[in-house]
Design a protein around this motif. Structure first.
Motif, PDB file in Angstrom:
ATOM      1  N   LYS A 122       9.493 -26.074 -16.185  1.00 26.12           N
ATOM      2  CA  LYS A 122       8.508 -26.576 -17.140  1.00 26.12           C
ATOM      3  C   LYS A 122       8.895 -27.978 -17.615  1.00 26.12           C
ATOM      4  CE  LYS A 122       6.253 -25.654 -21.582  1.00 26.12           C
ATOM      5  NZ  LYS A 122       6.242 -24.823 -22.798  1.00 26.12           N
ATOM      6  N   PRO A 123       8.262 -29.014 -17.067  1.00 26.49           N
ATOM      7  CA  PRO A 123       8.581 -30.384 -17.482  1.00 26.49           C
ATOM      8  C   PRO A 123       8.330 -30.590 -18.971  1.00 26.49           C
ATOM      9  CG  PRO A 123       7.290 -30.383 -15.453  1.00 26.49           C
ATOM     10  CD  PRO A 123       7.258 -28.984 -15.985  1.00 26.49           C
ATOM     11  N   LEU A 124       9.207 -31.364 -19.613  1.00 27.31           N
ATOM     12  CA  LEU A 124       9.105 -31.644 -21.039  1.00 27.31           C
ATOM     13  C   LEU A 124       8.885 -33.143 -21.271  1.00 27.31           C
ATOM     14  CD1 LEU A 124      12.014 -29.504 -22.553  1.00 27.31           C
ATOM     15  CD2 LEU A 124       9.587 -28.924 -22.373  1.00 27.31           C
TER      16      LEU A 124
ATOM     17  N   GLU B  34      17.674 -47.877 -16.250  1.00 27.10           N
ATOM     18  CA  GLU B  34      18.509 -47.017 -15.399  1.00 27.10           C
ATOM     19  C   GLU B  34      18.681 -45.632 -16.022  1.00 27.10           C
ATOM     20  OE1 GLU B  34      19.711 -47.500 -12.464  1.00 27.10           O
ATOM     21  OE2 GLU B  34      19.753 -49.659 -12.103  1.00 27.10           O
ATOM     22  N   VAL B  35      18.838 -45.579 -17.353  1.00 24.78           N
ATOM     23  CA  VAL B  35      18.946 -44.279 -18.010  1.00 24.78           C
ATOM     24  C   VAL B  35      17.648 -43.501 -17.863  1.00 24.78           C
ATOM     25  CG1 VAL B  35      19.142 -43.167 -20.282  1.00 24.78           C
ATOM     26  CG2 VAL B  35      20.764 -44.949 -19.621  1.00 24.78           C
TER      27      VAL B  35
ATOM     28  N   VAL C   9      17.603 -39.797 -16.047  1.00 24.92           N
ATOM     29  CA  VAL C   9      17.117 -38.577 -16.697  1.00 24.92           C
ATOM     30  C   VAL C   9      15.958 -37.980 -15.906  1.00 24.92           C
ATOM     31  CG1 VAL C   9      16.082 -37.627 -18.795  1.00 24.92           C
ATOM     32  CG2 VAL C   9      17.910 -39.320 -18.969  1.00 24.92           C
ATOM     33  N   ARG C  10      15.063 -38.817 -15.428  1.00 22.65           N
ATOM     34  CA  ARG C  10      13.925 -38.303 -14.649  1.00 22.65           C
ATOM     35  C   ARG C  10      14.387 -37.690 -13.333  1.00 22.65           C
ATOM     36  NH1 ARG C  10       8.575 -41.983 -15.146  1.00 22.65           N
ATOM     37  NH2 ARG C  10       7.804 -40.047 -14.226  1.00 22.65           N
TER      38      ARG C  10
ATOM     39  N   SER D 180       5.748 -36.540 -16.552  1.00 22.06           N
ATOM     40  CA  SER D 180       5.534 -37.965 -16.263  1.00 22.06           C
ATOM     41  C   SER D 180       4.396 -38.569 -17.082  1.00 22.06           C
ATOM     42  CB  SER D 180       5.246 -38.151 -14.771  1.00 22.06           C
ATOM     43  OG  SER D 180       4.078 -37.435 -14.398  1.00 22.06           O
ATOM     44  N   THR D 181       3.565 -37.738 -17.691  1.00 22.20           N
ATOM     45  CA  THR D 181       2.485 -38.263 -18.533  1.00 22.20           C
ATOM     46  C   THR D 181       2.906 -38.413 -19.993  1.00 22.20           C
ATOM     47  OG1 THR D 181       1.520 -36.117 -19.160  1.00 22.20           O
ATOM     48  CG2 THR D 181       0.835 -37.075 -17.046  1.00 22.20           C
TER      49      THR D 181
END
Length: 511
Positions: free
Chosen positions: A314-316, A388-389, A393-394, A401-402
């Motif tokens: 589940k992306p946050l 870069e951070v 993290v991604r 992404s939204t």
């Protein structure tokens, strides 16, 4: 930018910077940057509001400061700022005060294994004008601060000696002192050097050191394990060694590096890494991560919060949080009442806080560095560190992404508006506290919803900076929620408006 802006003060930074340029007070080995000192000076002027003869004296020094800044005369700038700050604080600017403000203690090692003898040097950051006709003496001692009462006098731990025949010109001939620390327990200490010329006290210089038994063996074991580890574990293992070497080289102040914590953290990873396991797999909560910034050839830290309910399925949403001048990646986790990570847990957000290369990096914005090549390099690396951070993290976590947000306080707020103007498609919304922007960028970032907070009594970054930017944004039809706090200063407007920022972010996934 004029010398009138931005100081992040959740950790009492401006007071700390004032102390760092006050005679007879402690100096870090890596001195505060000129930008930090100029901001402290400006904040003090805005607070004191000098008039009459005092204003004339300060204005005269300001003219000399402008000239020295133009030609990159850093040593002269330190002297002029120390003089002006003394006047504004109503302290006499005597030859002795000037001498004391020039004193420095430096060493090739500030994180020390007590098994080896330790050497320090007494130096000067500029040549004082005092007439020294008698021999100089240095009394050197190891002292310790009471963590429960940091304002209390330093407690004596060990006398390190009284040294006669100290050169009068310490820029030409720094004076070395060897010290035996074999009987000193692990911990953080202050080495103080009291200078005199047999007839008068000339001031005190000091430097912090960290004593850590087995340091050399720890370095060897971490380097051996890192040689076999993949990234990012390699950077996690090598970070304290890399940071220690930068501290020892005077590139980074010891106070921005928690040597005991970071060496212990790296050592705790050794077993998992040696077994070929990812020590971060499944971990949530408050984490400290690292990666190598190739352009700087340094390992950068970043603080990360992962909600306990996080699952890769589940992306946050993600907030990138930029600290203010003089603070570190720890600021938004340990200052502001520790509120940001608590709200991230409650609201289901990931939070990542980069260092921005240096505590005064500026996130790409020329905040007093002018055309100085070193400052320009630092600005570029600061901005790159942020991006870069974000990428790290991604790559490692499930990010919606939204819903990727950028926020900051003070220098971090200025950086938020600046980075957003260069990368407008990356951000779902912005959170800006006590900053200023460039009005001509409003059209570029006008499609990004923005939450802006400023106190109308801010002595460090005047509220006009936000007013102008908000007006420019509204003129291009931007979605802006602006909160101007009556009587609010530079810092006390931040934490009380975190909840409103989360509410605002919740409304705006990227279209």
């Amino acid at each position: 930018m004029k010398t009138s802006l931005l100081c992040s003060m959740p950790l009492g930074l401006c007071a700390a910077l004032l102390a760092s340029v006050t005679p007879a007070r402690a100096h870090a080995q890596a001195q505060p940057g000129i930008l930090s000192i100029s901001v402290t000076h400006s904040t003090l002027k805005n607070t004191v509001k000098p008039t009459g003869e005092l204003k004339a004296q300060v204005d005269s020094l300001d003219a000399l400061i402008a000239s020295a800044s133009k030609f990159g005369r850093t040593s002269e700038l330190r002297r002029l700022y120390a003089h002006s700050i003394a006047l504004l604080q109503k302290r006499p600017w005597t030859p002795e005060a000037e001498f004391a403000s020039a004193l420095l203690v430096r060493s090739d090692r500030l994180i020390v294994d007590p098994a080896r003898r330790w050497t320090m040097r007494l130096e000067q950051s500029f040549s004082p004008s005092i007439a020294l006709e008698r021999p100089l003496t240095a009394r050197v001692a190891l002292r310790k601060r009471d963590p429960a009462n940091p304002r209390a006098p330093l407690a004596l731990v060990k006398e390190l000696g009284v040294f006669d025949g100290v050169p009068r010109d310490l820029r030409d001939a720094p004076y070395a002192v060897n010290a035996d620390l074999h009987d000193v327990a692990d911990g953080s200490y202050i080495v103080t050097v009291e200078m005199s010329d047999s007839a008068r006290a000339l001031g005190t210089a000091s430097v912090g050191i960290v004593v850590r038994t087995g340091l050399d063996a720890s370095v060897r074991s971490l380097e051996a394990a890192a040689a076999k580890a993949p990234e990012p574990q390699r950077s996690d293992l090598l970070f304290p060694i890399d940071r220690m070497r930068n501290v020892n080289a005077s590139r980074i102040a010891l106070g921005t590096f928690n040597a005991a914590r970071d060496f212990a953290a790296a050592e705790s990873l050794l077993k998992s890494v040696a077994a070929g396991k990812d020590p971060w797999a499944g971990r949530t909560g408050d984490l400290k991560r690292h990666y190598r910034l190739d352009a700087a050839d340094e390992i950068m830290p970043y603080r990360l919060y992962i909600p306990k309910a996080y699952t890769a399925k589940k992306p946050l949403p993600l907030i990138i949080a930029l600290h203010g001048l003089g603070a570190t990646e720890d600021s938004f986790f340990e200052a502001y009442g520790g509120t940001l990570p608590k709200l991230a847990e409650q609201r289901g957000y990931l939070v990542a806080a980069p260092l921005g290369y240096r505590v005064d990096g500026g996130y790409g914005v020329a905040l007093g560095g002018g055309n100085d090549p070193a400052a320009a390099r630092s600005r570029a690396l600061s901005e790159q560190d942020v991006l870069e951070v974000l990428a790290a993290v991604r790559k490692q976590y499930a990010v919606d992404s939204t819903r990727v947000y950028l926020m900051g306080h003070s220098m971090g707020a200025i950086g938020t508006w600046a980075i957003a103007a260069k990368t407008p498609t990356r951000w779902s919304a912005l959170g800006v506290y006590s900053g200023f922007g460039v009005a001509s960028t409003a059209k570029t970032i006008g499609t990004i919803p923005q939450f802006v907070v400023h106190g109308d009594a801010d002595p460090t970054v005047p509220v006009g900076g936000s007013r102008v930017m908000v007006a420019a944004l509204k003129s291009v039809g931007a979605e802006v929620q602006y909160i101007e706090v009556p009587g609010g200063n530079h810092t006390n407007v931040v934490e009380p408006n975190f909840v409103a920022m989360f509410d605002f972010f919740d409304r705006f996934p990227r279209r």
